[in-house]
Scaffold this motif. Sequence first.
Motif, PDB file in Angstrom:
ATOM      1  N   UNK A  87      -1.221  -3.525  15.454  1.00 32.38           N
ATOM      2  CA  UNK A  87      -2.380  -4.093  16.147  1.00 32.38           C
ATOM      3  C   UNK A  87      -1.969  -4.845  17.400  1.00 32.38           C
ATOM      4  N   UNK A  88      -0.957  -5.707  17.272  1.00 28.83           N
ATOM      5  CA  UNK A  88      -0.530  -6.512  18.413  1.00 28.83           C
ATOM      6  C   UNK A  88       0.100  -5.649  19.497  1.00 28.83           C
ATOM      7  N   UNK A  89       0.944  -4.687  19.080  1.00 33.59           N
ATOM      8  CA  UNK A  89       1.598  -3.817  20.063  1.00 33.59           C
ATOM      9  C   UNK A  89       0.583  -2.945  20.788  1.00 33.59           C
ATOM     10  N   UNK A  90      -0.428  -2.441  20.068  1.00 34.54           N
ATOM     11  CA  UNK A  90      -1.470  -1.637  20.705  1.00 34.54           C
ATOM     12  C   UNK A  90      -2.233  -2.464  21.727  1.00 34.54           C
ATOM     13  N   UNK A  91      -2.521  -3.716  21.374  1.00 34.37           N
ATOM     14  CA  UNK A  91      -3.199  -4.621  22.309  1.00 34.37           C
ATOM     15  C   UNK A  91      -2.347  -4.860  23.549  1.00 34.37           C
ATOM     16  N   UNK A  92      -1.052  -5.101  23.340  1.00 33.68           N
ATOM     17  CA  UNK A  92      -0.134  -5.345  24.450  1.00 33.68           C
ATOM     18  C   UNK A  92      -0.031  -4.122  25.365  1.00 33.68           C
ATOM     19  N   UNK A  93      -0.130  -2.933  24.768  1.00 37.23           N
ATOM     20  CA  UNK A  93      -0.020  -1.694  25.543  1.00 37.23           C
ATOM     21  C   UNK A  93      -1.355  -1.255  26.137  1.00 37.23           C
ATOM     22  N   UNK A  94      -2.431  -1.973  25.811  1.00 36.74           N
ATOM     23  CA  UNK A  94      -3.745  -1.606  26.321  1.00 36.74           C
ATOM     24  C   UNK A  94      -4.311  -0.354  25.679  1.00 36.74           C
ATOM     25  N   UNK A  95      -3.894  -0.075  24.440  1.00 36.74           N
ATOM     26  CA  UNK A  95      -4.375   1.107  23.725  1.00 36.74           C
ATOM     27  C   UNK A  95      -5.556   0.688  22.846  1.00 36.74           C
ATOM     28  N   UNK A  96      -6.742   0.863  23.346  1.00 47.08           N
ATOM     29  CA  UNK A  96      -7.937   0.383  22.658  1.00 47.08           C
ATOM     30  C   UNK A  96      -8.523   1.399  21.682  1.00 47.08           C
ATOM     31  N   UNK A  97      -7.901   2.559  21.585  1.00 46.77           N
ATOM     32  CA  UNK A  97      -8.424   3.613  20.707  1.00 46.77           C
ATOM     33  C   UNK A  97      -7.644   3.733  19.396  1.00 46.77           C
ATOM     34  N   UNK A  98      -6.908   2.668  19.028  1.00 48.44           N
ATOM     35  CA  UNK A  98      -6.181   2.640  17.758  1.00 48.44           C
ATOM     36  C   UNK A  98      -6.842   1.650  16.814  1.00 48.44           C
ATOM     37  N   UNK A  99      -7.183   2.109  15.614  1.00 50.68           N
ATOM     38  CA  UNK A  99      -7.628   1.224  14.546  1.00 50.68           C
ATOM     39  C   UNK A  99      -6.615   1.324  13.409  1.00 50.68           C
ATOM     40  N   UNK A 100      -6.591   0.324  12.532  1.00 49.50           N
ATOM     41  CA  UNK A 100      -5.632   0.326  11.437  1.00 49.50           C
ATOM     42  C   UNK A 100      -6.352   0.348  10.092  1.00 49.50           C
ATOM     43  N   UNK A 101      -5.663   0.900   9.097  1.00 47.33           N
ATOM     44  CA  UNK A 101      -6.194   0.964   7.742  1.00 47.33           C
ATOM     45  C   UNK A 101      -5.019   0.917   6.774  1.00 47.33           C
ATOM     46  N   UNK A 102      -5.185   0.184   5.664  1.00 45.34           N
ATOM     47  CA  UNK A 102      -4.095  -0.006   4.712  1.00 45.34           C
ATOM     48  C   UNK A 102      -4.332   0.771   3.429  1.00 45.34           C
ATOM     49  N   UNK A 103      -3.265   1.381   2.910  1.00 45.12           N
ATOM     50  CA  UNK A 103      -3.382   2.068   1.633  1.00 45.12           C
ATOM     51  C   UNK A 103      -2.215   2.996   1.367  1.00 45.12           C
ATOM     52  N   UNK A 104      -2.321   3.763   0.275  1.00 46.43           N
ATOM     53  CA  UNK A 104      -1.278   4.681  -0.173  1.00 46.43           C
ATOM     54  C   UNK A 104      -1.466   6.063   0.441  1.00 46.43           C
ATOM     55  N   UNK A 105      -0.365   6.773   0.617  1.00 49.34           N
ATOM     56  CA  UNK A 105      -0.447   8.153   1.115  1.00 49.34           C
ATOM     57  C   UNK A 105      -1.151   9.057   0.106  1.00 49.34           C
ATOM     58  N   UNK A 106      -1.036   8.720  -1.169  1.00 47.13           N
ATOM     59  CA  UNK A 106      -1.584   9.576  -2.226  1.00 47.13           C
ATOM     60  C   UNK A 106      -3.081   9.364  -2.465  1.00 47.13           C
TER      61      UNK A 106
END
Length: 256
Positions: A83-102
Amino acid sequence: MTTQSHHNNVDKQFGSQASAYLTSAVHSSGRDLQRLGERLSAFPQAKVLDLGCGAGHASFVAAAHVAQVTAYDLSAQMLEVVKQAAKDKGLNNITTSQGYAEILPFDDASYDVVISRYSAHHWHDVGQAMREIKRVLKPGGIFIIMDIMSPGHPLRDVWLQTVEALRDTSHVRNYSSGEWFSMINEAGLITDSLITDRLPLEYSSWVARMRTPEALCTAIRLYQESASQEVKDYFELQEEGSFTSDTIMAEAHKAA
């Protein structure tokens, strides 16, 4: 180890080291990231899922070419770094979500592209994760996997899996190209392309990223020193412990 305890172990191993993965040269650069950017440039309107995003390097590359990226990972601390790195890079089209691959918390047929880089060797059940990938892909959607690859040959495979497991207790397995073909096909996806490459791994930073305990570092070095000449030659094993691994970049698609 149960699925839950394995996931807890992965989160423990990686959460506290999230920032180290953001600055890691191995993770932040590479020919695979260049190839990924070139491939995704063909999908400017795509919605992309980065499965096991880590510190987000594949997500950042994807975000420069596509409409929307979901950075998905087990570690909340990794996602905060993203989240912080995307903000620093000006990438506003990234959202995050937490969970398992399975167990993906997304609707059927909700993504045009699913990508994963340097994550699958930690998944507890790759087959189940692959079935989930197929489920969330739209018809005609593509899957791109990038990871360290087992050489396939039994002697070399045992050596690689052993040093990986000593370094990182959350390691499950590096898969060979044949194993990836099987898992992709068994999930009902269709393999389209395969690129293999070689990745030099500098020993001191390799163990530092995982905060490998000194006793296990000693075990790795002893194991390296005892390796056969065939293994030393294949992995280009250096006196100080650095070596070179195989990598895979494979693409598959879901039938339209």
